[in-house]
Design an enzyme around this catalytic site. Structure first.
Site, PDB file in Angstrom:
ATOM      1  N   GLN A   1      51.576  38.898  36.656  1.00  0.00           N
ATOM      2  CA  GLN A   1      50.624  39.534  35.753  1.00  0.00           C
ATOM      3  C   GLN A   1      51.271  39.812  34.404  1.00  0.00           C
ATOM      4  OE1 GLN A   1      48.215  41.143  34.046  1.00  0.00           O
ATOM      5  NE2 GLN A   1      47.656  42.888  35.314  1.00  0.00           N
TER       6      GLN A   1
ATOM      7  N   ARG B   1      50.595  41.919  32.096  1.00  0.00           N
ATOM      8  CA  ARG B   1      50.735  43.338  31.770  1.00  0.00           C
ATOM      9  C   ARG B   1      51.675  44.009  32.762  1.00  0.00           C
ATOM     10  NH1 ARG B   1      45.822  47.754  31.166  1.00  0.00           N
ATOM     11  NH2 ARG B   1      47.024  49.342  30.076  1.00  0.00           N
TER      12      ARG B   1
ATOM     13  N   GLY C   1      32.117  55.783  39.957  1.00  0.00           N
ATOM     14  CA  GLY C   1      32.370  54.570  40.713  1.00  0.00           C
ATOM     15  C   GLY C   1      32.976  53.502  39.822  1.00  0.00           C
TER      16      GLY C   1
ATOM     17  N   GLU D   1      43.969  44.682  37.483  1.00  0.00           N
ATOM     18  CA  GLU D   1      44.955  45.474  38.230  1.00  0.00           C
ATOM     19  C   GLU D   1      44.894  46.954  37.860  1.00  0.00           C
ATOM     20  OE1 GLU D   1      49.786  45.929  38.865  1.00  0.00           O
ATOM     21  OE2 GLU D   1      48.971  43.968  38.314  1.00  0.00           O
ATOM     22  N   ARG D   2      44.640  47.246  36.569  1.00  0.00           N
ATOM     23  CA  ARG D   2      44.567  48.655  36.166  1.00  0.00           C
ATOM     24  C   ARG D   2      43.415  49.363  36.868  1.00  0.00           C
ATOM     25  NH1 ARG D   2      42.988  52.259  31.549  1.00  0.00           N
ATOM     26  NH2 ARG D   2      41.284  50.825  31.121  1.00  0.00           N
TER      27      ARG D   2
ATOM     28  N   ASN E   1      43.420  40.556  29.066  1.00  0.00           N
ATOM     29  CA  ASN E   1      44.221  41.646  28.514  1.00  0.00           C
ATOM     30  C   ASN E   1      44.260  41.602  26.994  1.00  0.00           C
ATOM     31  OD1 ASN E   1      45.543  43.392  30.626  1.00  0.00           O
ATOM     32  ND2 ASN E   1      46.032  41.379  31.452  1.00  0.00           N
TER      33      ASN E   1
ATOM     34  N   ARG F   1      41.025  42.952  25.628  1.00  0.00           N
ATOM     35  CA  ARG F   1      40.977  44.402  25.762  1.00  0.00           C
ATOM     36  C   ARG F   1      42.032  45.101  24.899  1.00  0.00           C
ATOM     37  NH1 ARG F   1      38.794  46.553  30.492  1.00  0.00           N
ATOM     38  NH2 ARG F   1      37.795  45.043  31.858  1.00  0.00           N
TER      39      ARG F   1
END
Length: 305
Positions: free
Chosen positions: A66, A68, A87, A107-108, A141, A144
């Protein structure tokens, strides 16, 4: 409050780096999400028809490659609180791996979902090869703005070294100029301690670029941090540390203008040229693809990219 940006949910087209370049390369994430990938069947419910299914949090595993690697604890905790209240709104993209599923993008969100004590999370399952997996993780990523400069550079380096991508193709893929890709890759020549400072946010890309190729880069980096120097002051510090290698002034160009060009170039990923005079001047942005032009237009109009 931390918000989540929707991820495209169309299927991906199969390809490997060893094959001839796929048509999607260079056209961004929407091109990677083509119509030919196989999606794992999940039944006849509305969620299944939309490509989303629920999986146990424990069945998901992070991708070791990954891009990040640095996760801000405060931001992660904020997201966990949001997920506990509302949620997990945005599904996590995964690919099958044995009896489990490897995280491709999200993943975050997965980490925050564990903190929020969720037992299941919504996912989108895709059959992806290693090159596609890294491309999607990198692009998501970057879109974002979650990657620091070193993580972004390492992602580009892997795509070049392991999967044979060119800097030009990567530029088209992420809507950045080739020079932006090249400048980021040069950051990997910095000593490990200095790269770590960039990853932790103690140094930004402008400071780091000024320290490339400097024998005592780590020592100067600590001076920059301790004195909270600007990028221009950092460049001056580097020049003073190498008196024999001082650059000759290029014409009548102002150092502040050059620093601003570099800063804007780093932000936009484009070549920037500023011509300033007594009665004003011009700002020139050079782009090489229509995707880059579209990105500039969206930012100037205030639209979300």
């Amino acid at each position: 409050m931390t918000t989540e940006t929707p991820v495209p949910t169309a299927p991906l087209s199969p390809a490997t780096a060893s094959r001839k370049p796929r048509p999607g390369l260079g056209r961004g994430l929407s091109a990677l999400l083509g119509d030919n990938a196989r999606e794992e069947p999940v039944g006849g419910t509305p969620e299944a028809n939309s490509g989303i299914r629920m999986l146990p949090v424990s069945s998901l595993v992070p991708h070791p490659g990954q891009p990040r690697r640095f996760f801000d604890e405060d931001a992660l905790e904020e997201l966990a609180k949001s997920i506990a209240t509302r949620g997990l709104i945005q599904p996590i993209m995964v690919r099958p791996q044995g009896h489990n599923y490897q995280i491709v993008a999200g993943e975050r969100r997965w980490r925050a979902a564990q903190r929020a004590r969720l037992h299941e999370v919504p996912v989108i399952v895709r059959e992806l090869d290693d090159a596609e997996t890294l491309e999607i993780a990198l692009i998501e990523n970057i879109q974002r703005k979650d990657l620091n400069a070193i993580e972004e550079a390492e992602g580009y380096s892997r795509l070049i070294q392991e999967f044979g991508h060119t800097q030009e193709a990567l530029g088209r893929l992420v809507h950045k100029s080739r020079s932006h890709i090249a400048n980021l890759l040069r950051l990997l020549d910095l000593p490990t301690p200095v790269r770590q400072m960039v990853m932790e946010g103690a140094l930004d890309m402008g400071h780091a670029r000024a320290l490339i190729g400097v024998p005592d880069a780590e020592k100067l980096a600590r001076v920059v941090i301790d004195k909270d120097l600007s990028v221009r002051d950092t460049e001056k510090l580097v020049r003073e540390s190498k008196p024999v290698l001082k650059r000759k002034a290029r014409g009548d160009r102002d150092a502040d203008i050059e620093a601003l060009e570099r800063h804007l170039g780093d932000v936009l990923g484009l070549n920037i040229r500023i011509a300033h005079g007594a009665k004003g001047g011009t700002l020139t942005l050079s782009y090489s693809t229509l995707d880059q032009l579209d990105m500039v237009c969206q930012r100037l109009s205030g639209e979300r990219i």
